[in-house]
Design an enzyme around this catalytic site. Structure first.
Site, PDB file in Angstrom:
ATOM      1  N   CYS A  64       0.811  -1.229   0.000  1.00 21.76           N
ATOM      2  CA  CYS A  64       0.000   0.000   0.000  1.00 21.76           C
ATOM      3  C   CYS A  64       0.845   1.280   0.000  1.00 21.76           C
ATOM      4  CB  CYS A  64      -0.941   0.008   1.193  1.00 21.76           C
ATOM      5  SG  CYS A  64      -1.933  -1.472   1.303  1.00 21.76           S
ATOM      6  N   ASN A 107     -10.289   0.180   0.576  1.00 19.63           N
ATOM      7  CA  ASN A 107      -8.828   0.245   0.558  1.00 19.63           C
ATOM      8  C   ASN A 107      -8.328  -0.295  -0.781  1.00 19.63           C
ATOM      9  OD1 ASN A 107      -6.105  -0.253   0.854  1.00 19.63           O
ATOM     10  ND2 ASN A 107      -6.281  -1.189   2.878  1.00 19.63           N
ATOM     11  N   HIS A 120      -3.026   7.043   3.138  1.00 20.84           N
ATOM     12  CA  HIS A 120      -3.493   5.785   2.550  1.00 20.84           C
ATOM     13  C   HIS A 120      -4.880   5.492   3.123  1.00 20.84           C
ATOM     14  CE1 HIS A 120      -4.014   1.747   1.399  1.00 20.84           C
ATOM     15  NE2 HIS A 120      -3.722   1.218   2.573  1.00 20.84           N
TER      16      HIS A 120
HETATM   17  N1  ACO Z   1     -18.466  -8.292  10.132  1.00 15.51           N
HETATM   18  C1  ACO Z   1     -18.877  -8.652  11.357  1.00 15.51           C
HETATM   19  N2  ACO Z   1     -18.046  -9.094  12.305  1.00 15.51           N
HETATM   20  C2  ACO Z   1     -16.744  -9.171  12.010  1.00 15.51           C
HETATM   21  C3  ACO Z   1     -16.240  -8.801  10.746  1.00 15.51           C
HETATM   22  C4  ACO Z   1     -17.149  -8.354   9.786  1.00 15.51           C
HETATM   23  N3  ACO Z   1     -16.779  -7.980   8.554  1.00 15.51           N
HETATM   24  N4  ACO Z   1     -14.890  -8.978  10.766  1.00 15.51           N
HETATM   25  C5  ACO Z   1     -14.561  -9.427  11.971  1.00 15.51           C
HETATM   26  N5  ACO Z   1     -15.678  -9.553  12.723  1.00 15.51           N
HETATM   27  C6  ACO Z   1     -15.789 -10.026  14.107  1.00 15.51           C
HETATM   28  C7  ACO Z   1     -14.680 -10.961  14.494  1.00 15.51           C
HETATM   29  O1  ACO Z   1     -14.963 -12.274  14.086  1.00 15.51           O
HETATM   30  C8  ACO Z   1     -14.677 -10.821  15.976  1.00 15.51           C
HETATM   31  O2  ACO Z   1     -15.727 -11.575  16.506  1.00 15.51           O
HETATM   32  P1  ACO Z   1     -15.542 -12.360  17.885  1.00 15.51           P
HETATM   33  O3  ACO Z   1     -15.300 -11.294  18.917  1.00 15.51           O
HETATM   34  O4  ACO Z   1     -16.845 -13.071  18.025  1.00 15.51           O
HETATM   35  O5  ACO Z   1     -14.370 -13.261  17.680  1.00 15.51           O
HETATM   36  C9  ACO Z   1     -15.029  -9.346  16.195  1.00 15.51           C
HETATM   37  O6  ACO Z   1     -15.646  -8.905  14.969  1.00 15.51           O
HETATM   38  C10 ACO Z   1     -13.823  -8.484  16.463  1.00 15.51           C
HETATM   39  O7  ACO Z   1     -12.818  -8.823  15.521  1.00 15.51           O
HETATM   40  P2  ACO Z   1     -11.473  -8.062  15.455  1.00 15.51           P
HETATM   41  O8  ACO Z   1     -10.659  -8.567  14.306  1.00 15.51           O
HETATM   42  O9  ACO Z   1     -10.846  -8.067  16.826  1.00 15.51           O
HETATM   43  O10 ACO Z   1     -12.023  -6.629  15.118  1.00 15.51           O
HETATM   44  P3  ACO Z   1     -11.290  -5.260  15.248  1.00 15.51           P
HETATM   45  O11 ACO Z   1     -11.982  -4.403  16.200  1.00 15.51           O
HETATM   46  O12 ACO Z   1      -9.814  -5.409  15.380  1.00 15.51           O
HETATM   47  O13 ACO Z   1     -11.555  -4.665  13.804  1.00 15.51           O
HETATM   48  C11 ACO Z   1     -10.399  -4.325  11.743  1.00 15.51           C
HETATM   49  C12 ACO Z   1     -11.055  -5.329  12.646  1.00 15.51           C
HETATM   50  C13 ACO Z   1     -11.422  -3.344  11.232  1.00 15.51           C
HETATM   51  C14 ACO Z   1      -9.774  -5.058  10.561  1.00 15.51           C
HETATM   52  C15 ACO Z   1      -9.308  -3.615  12.568  1.00 15.51           C
HETATM   53  O14 ACO Z   1      -8.430  -4.518  13.162  1.00 15.51           O
HETATM   54  C16 ACO Z   1      -8.528  -2.676  11.749  1.00 15.51           C
HETATM   55  O15 ACO Z   1      -8.993  -1.622  11.386  1.00 15.51           O
HETATM   56  N6  ACO Z   1      -7.252  -3.016  11.457  1.00 15.51           N
HETATM   57  C17 ACO Z   1      -6.425  -2.254  10.610  1.00 15.51           C
HETATM   58  C18 ACO Z   1      -6.106  -3.057   9.489  1.00 15.51           C
HETATM   59  C19 ACO Z   1      -6.527  -2.470   8.185  1.00 15.51           C
HETATM   60  O16 ACO Z   1      -7.242  -1.520   8.019  1.00 15.51           O
HETATM   61  N7  ACO Z   1      -6.007  -3.127   7.221  1.00 15.51           N
HETATM   62  C20 ACO Z   1      -6.239  -2.749   5.923  1.00 15.51           C
HETATM   63  C21 ACO Z   1      -5.339  -3.454   5.065  1.00 15.51           C
HETATM   64  S1  ACO Z   1      -3.742  -3.191   5.483  1.00 15.51           S
HETATM   65  C22 ACO Z   1      -3.187  -1.914   4.657  1.00 15.51           C
HETATM   66  O17 ACO Z   1      -3.836  -1.249   3.932  1.00 15.51           O
HETATM   67  C23 ACO Z   1      -1.798  -1.633   4.874  1.00 15.51           C
END
Ligand code: ACO
Length: 324
Positions: A112, A281, A251
């Site tokens: 990215c 993204n 980004h």
């Molecule tokens: N819909 C509903 N529930 C979901 C989804 C979804 N799409 N995805 C995950 N969940 C659930 C999980 O299964 C989990 O459930 P559980 O508690 O029963 O096990 C719960 O939601 C929490 O999951 P987490 O992965 O802990 O959620 P988190 O609060 O960390 O949010 C997210 C996830 C949005 C990906 C976050 O970690 C984030 O923003 N990370 C940054 C990464 C990012 O943006 N990457 C982009 C690509 S990388 C790049 O561009 C460089």
């Protein structure tokens, strides 16, 4: 001193719009979850066009807005982690499609952060007077490397391309500072394997899928630290204060990453441009698409200072500070 200025920008998104509600028919998710955790409402997913097609269409628009002809381009750099082939590169095929017959061309892999790396490399060629006009493209069809059964990742990404033409100028505007980083020790938090090493002397499993895997919370922390550090770096290098910056184009991964980065950088959130709500993204394409949207909306005036900042797999990060 010779500077690299942006002579034109362009972008292209595939027509097929996929909303959060559409995704809730594929995996167990909801508009509410995706919107509140990421800020994303919809993304474009290609149903026909390739990474090369998207790259070509964004490039045509960038060339048109720059008034520089394809034959005048000296170098094409395409940042992508979803090329259509290992060989030839996207950049070489786009060179042929555009008729940029005098240019060198190569692809660049920095996930990215690809567009920021490409801009920084292009700037070196221009400053050293090696090349005058350089076309930079960020193009991705991330939909091909998503696990469409993994709700934790498939809701985050979209397809698209951004492009810009950099040209040599002795004016005071253009790229004023850049910074690039890589932290290979964190490479395992965001991955997508290529084809397995499978030959008569080393039989490896063919089950290794080329799909994105991510430790979301680790990426989240890395992103905020990196964006904050890179912004500070380029401000210091250009001897400018945050007050003098009109826009920061980060980004477009996640609204919460951008909000937290604003907080830790001590810069008002309103200065951080966001279009992830309708693009998702788009990895290496995201900064280029966002810059083009800002430029086409006439929100940039000559003399404005802007910062482009990225982070991504590798883990890579970087920023560019420029005077529009
Ligand atoms: N819909 C509903 N529930 C979901 C989804 C979804 N799409 N995805 C995950 N969940 C659930 C999980 O299964 C989990 O459930 P559980 O508690 O029963 O096990 C719960 O939601 C929490 O999951 P987490 O992965 O802990 O959620 P988190 O609060 O960390 O949010 C997210 C996830 C949005 C990906 C976050 O970690 C984030 O923003 N990370 C940054 C990464 C990012 O943006 N990457 C982009 C690509 S990388 C790049 O561009 C460089």
């Amino acid at each position: 001193m010779m500077k690299a200025i942006i002579a034109g920008t362009g972008s292209y998104l595939p027509k097929n719009i996929v909303s959060n509600d559409d995704l809730s028919k594929l995996v167990e998710t909801s508009d509410e979850w995706i919107s509140t955790r990421t800020g994303i409402k919809e993304r474009r997913i290609t149903n026909q066009e390739t990474t090369t097609d998207l790259a070509y269409k964004a490039s045509v628009r960038a060339l048109e807005s720059s008034n520089i002809k394809a034959e005048e381009i000296d170098l094409i750099i395409c940042a992508t982690m979803t090329p259509d082939n290992f060989m030839p590169s996207v950049a070489c095929v786009v060179q042929e499609m555009l008729g940029a017959i005098h240019s060198a061309a190569f692809d660049l892999s920095a996930a990215c952060t690809g567009m920021i790396y490409a801009m920084s490399i292009a700037e070196q060629f221009i400053k050293s007077k090696t090349y005058k006009n350089i076309l930079i493209i960020g193009s991705e069809t991330l939909s091909r490397i998503l696990n469409w059964e993994d709700r934790g990742t498939c809701v985050l990404f979209g397809d698209g391309a951004g492009a810009m033409v950099l040209t040599a100028s002795e004016k005071s505007n253009g790229i004023l500072a850049s910074t690039l980083y890589a932290d290979g020790s964190k490479n395992s938090i965001l991955t997508c394997p290529a084809i397995p090493l499978d030959n008569p002397y080393n039989r490896q499993s063919k089950n290794r899928e080329s799909k994105i895997k991510m430790e979301g919370q680790e990426v989240f922390k890395f992103a905020i630290r990196s964006v904050t550090k890179c912004i500070k770096d380029v401000l210091q290098k250009a001897d400018l204060s945050p007050d003098e910056i009109k826009y920061i184009i980060p980004h477009q991964a996640n609204k919460r990453i951008i909000e937290q980065s604003a907080k830790y950088s001590n810069i008002p959130e309103e200065k951080f441009f966001m279009n992830l709500q309708h693009c998702g993204n788009t990895s290496a394409a995201s900064v280029g698409i966002a810059l083009d949207e800002l430029a086409k909306a006439n929100k940039l005036n000559t003399g404005d200072y802007i910062i482009l900042v990225g982070f991504g797999g590798g883990m890579t990060s970087g920023a560019i500070l420029l005077k529009w």
